[in-house]
Write an enzyme that holds these catalytic residues in place. Sequence first.
Site, PDB file in Angstrom:
ATOM      1  N   LYS A 248       0.854  -1.187   0.000  1.00  0.00           N
ATOM      2  CA  LYS A 248       0.000   0.000   0.000  1.00  0.00           C
ATOM      3  C   LYS A 248       0.892   1.240   0.000  1.00  0.00           C
ATOM      4  CE  LYS A 248      -3.898   1.964   2.660  1.00  0.00           C
ATOM      5  NZ  LYS A 248      -4.744   1.773   3.870  1.00  0.00           N
TER       6      LYS A 248
ATOM      7  N   SER B 179      -9.645   1.852   3.079  1.00  0.00           N
ATOM      8  CA  SER B 179      -8.791   2.628   2.191  1.00  0.00           C
ATOM      9  C   SER B 179      -7.772   1.772   1.435  1.00  0.00           C
ATOM     10  CB  SER B 179      -8.040   3.700   2.985  1.00  0.00           C
ATOM     11  OG  SER B 179      -7.204   3.107   3.977  1.00  0.00           O
TER      12      SER B 179
ATOM     13  N   SER C   5      -9.905  -0.642   7.302  1.00  0.00           N
ATOM     14  CA  SER C   5      -9.324  -0.378   5.983  1.00  0.00           C
ATOM     15  C   SER C   5      -8.612  -1.560   5.337  1.00  0.00           C
ATOM     16  CB  SER C   5      -8.354   0.807   6.064  1.00  0.00           C
ATOM     17  OG  SER C   5      -9.058   2.019   6.132  1.00  0.00           O
TER      18      SER C   5
END
Length: 225
Positions: free
Chosen positions: A76, A151, A175
């Site tokens: 990420k 996210s 997330s």
Amino acid sequence: MYSKTIFQAKEDLLQKKYSAVELTESVYQQIEKVEPKIQAYVHLTKDIALKQAHAADQSLAAGKDAPLLGIPIALKDLICMKGTRTTCSSQMLDQFIAPYDATVVKRLKNAGAVILGKTNMDEFAMGSSTENSWHHPTMNPWDLERVPGGSSGGPAAAVAAGQAAFSLGSDTGGSIRQPAALCGIVGMKPTYGLVSRFGLLAFGSSLDQIGPLTRTVADCSDALN
């Protein structure tokens, strides 16, 4: 090859059914094929990944092993990897080059992982759909008219679409878990303190945790270990 689980790919590499370079190239071919529609990634680190895959093949040829030797993975884009952009999907950090590796990145490298690139997210991890990225929105691989969650939508979509064997995301209030559910994969928020947050650009320092997104529960265990 690109759709192999960690366990399957590890067994195949040890049995020399294909090389780590071939496995990595197959994943990049899949990325090239589906990425225009899914947009899971924001930066690819192909030169780095192929060097890591070549080193993994040398280790395998010498009879050496490591937990993730030759396994292609994604990060990420709020986890620092030295010498690469870490933008948190924000224009504010578009040209920020990480000066060091996050602890999780050091451990992945020591375990022999091949790091393919950085994946999309809601800007500064504030969102739950990965529509709120400065770069572009990410689509759900199972239905391109739906969101992958957030996210950590980029990491989840990449794994679901065969663009990485597994990925690392971050979870403050869902997330990792929510996009894993929306993309039909496994996601885990570890207990606070189990995984080092050093090198994570945090949303909420007392809540954030780095954790794996994988295709199977067994893979989740391997990645977490």
